[in-house]
Design an enzyme around this catalytic site. Sequence first.
Site, PDB file in Angstrom:
ATOM      1  N   GLY A 117      -2.595 -58.082  42.809  1.00 35.53           N
ATOM      2  CA  GLY A 117      -1.154 -57.861  42.776  1.00 35.53           C
ATOM      3  C   GLY A 117      -0.484 -58.207  44.096  1.00 35.53           C
ATOM      4  CB  VAL A 118       2.524 -56.761  45.696  1.00 30.50           C
ATOM      5  CG1 VAL A 118       2.189 -55.327  45.994  1.00 30.50           C
ATOM      6  CG2 VAL A 118       3.545 -57.306  46.679  1.00 30.50           C
ATOM      7  CG  ASP A 119      -3.237 -54.798  48.794  1.00 26.31           C
ATOM      8  OD1 ASP A 119      -3.045 -55.282  49.928  1.00 26.31           O
ATOM      9  OD2 ASP A 119      -4.002 -53.839  48.581  1.00 26.31           O
ATOM     10  CG  ASN A 162      -6.706 -50.203  47.811  1.00 34.09           C
ATOM     11  OD1 ASN A 162      -7.200 -49.958  48.907  1.00 34.09           O
ATOM     12  ND2 ASN A 162      -6.759 -51.403  47.257  1.00 34.09           N
ATOM     13  CB  SER A 207       2.887 -46.756  41.405  1.00 29.29           C
ATOM     14  OG  SER A 207       2.192 -46.070  42.435  1.00 29.29           O
ATOM     15  CB  THR A 208       5.647 -50.680  38.499  1.00 28.32           C
ATOM     16  OG1 THR A 208       5.801 -51.868  39.281  1.00 28.32           O
ATOM     17  CG2 THR A 208       6.577 -49.601  39.005  1.00 28.32           C
ATOM     18  N   GLY A 209       2.338 -51.824  38.818  1.00 23.61           N
ATOM     19  CA  GLY A 209       1.454 -52.881  38.343  1.00 23.61           C
ATOM     20  C   GLY A 209       0.149 -52.287  37.858  1.00 23.61           C
ATOM     21  CG  ASP A 268       6.078 -64.111  46.770  1.00 18.81           C
ATOM     22  OD1 ASP A 268       5.711 -63.010  47.246  1.00 18.81           O
ATOM     23  OD2 ASP A 268       5.391 -65.144  46.824  1.00 18.81           O
ATOM     24  CB  ILE A 269       7.662 -58.773  48.485  1.00 16.87           C
ATOM     25  CG1 ILE A 269       8.379 -57.857  49.491  1.00 16.87           C
ATOM     26  CG2 ILE A 269       6.151 -58.673  48.611  1.00 16.87           C
ATOM     27  CD1 ILE A 269       8.198 -56.383  49.205  1.00 16.87           C
TER      28      ILE A 269
END
Length: 173
Positions: A31-33, A23, A117-119, A9-10
């Site tokens: 997501g990560v955001d 975005n 971009s991969t989510g 987890d970042i």
Amino acid sequence: MRIEAVQGDITAERVDAVVNAANEALAGGGGVDGAIHRAAGAEELHAACAALGRCPTGDAKATPGFRLAARWVIHAVGPRYRDGEHGEAELLARAYRRCLEVADELGARSVAFPAISTGIYGYPRDEAARIAVATIASTPTAVELVRLVAFDGQTLLAYERELSSRGNEGDEG
Ligand code: ADP
């Protein structure tokens, strides 16, 4: 520069700067955001992002990390993947390059990246990993450590393949 890949987890990364897959509106999201906003303190991070205005696709802008261990968050906007024929690869590469440029402006020496971009944005995982590693390795920067943080095992494998095919896992240069 050392480039390494880990799974996790970042938001828990102890580095100078963590990159957010944001975005264009820098409005927060899923997501990560969402995870970074919750961990940093949603109210403060939201206000700091609002003060930056928008961020075009392929660009990146920094805020403080607030309650994160990381001192800064670099908000990068990767492309939405359509079919690969709409400049997606160049936009994704540009987002990684801009993060390193912003890190240099901040004086950050260690940076953790999610798989931008991969989510929700749908970029194919293996191709995104190839672009991430190739772009980071070829961008001139004072950053000494880049940690690619994979949320899932498939993404970690994709990074490990790219790093070992370049023969630079853990190496200098
Ligand atoms: P995008 O809109 O750029 O696709 P997402 O946040 O949807 O951004 O996904 C980007 C990547 O981040 C995906 O691989 C997703 O699995 C991963 N991810 C989601 N949450 C976390 C987290 N807490 N730490 C690291 N990576 C995460």
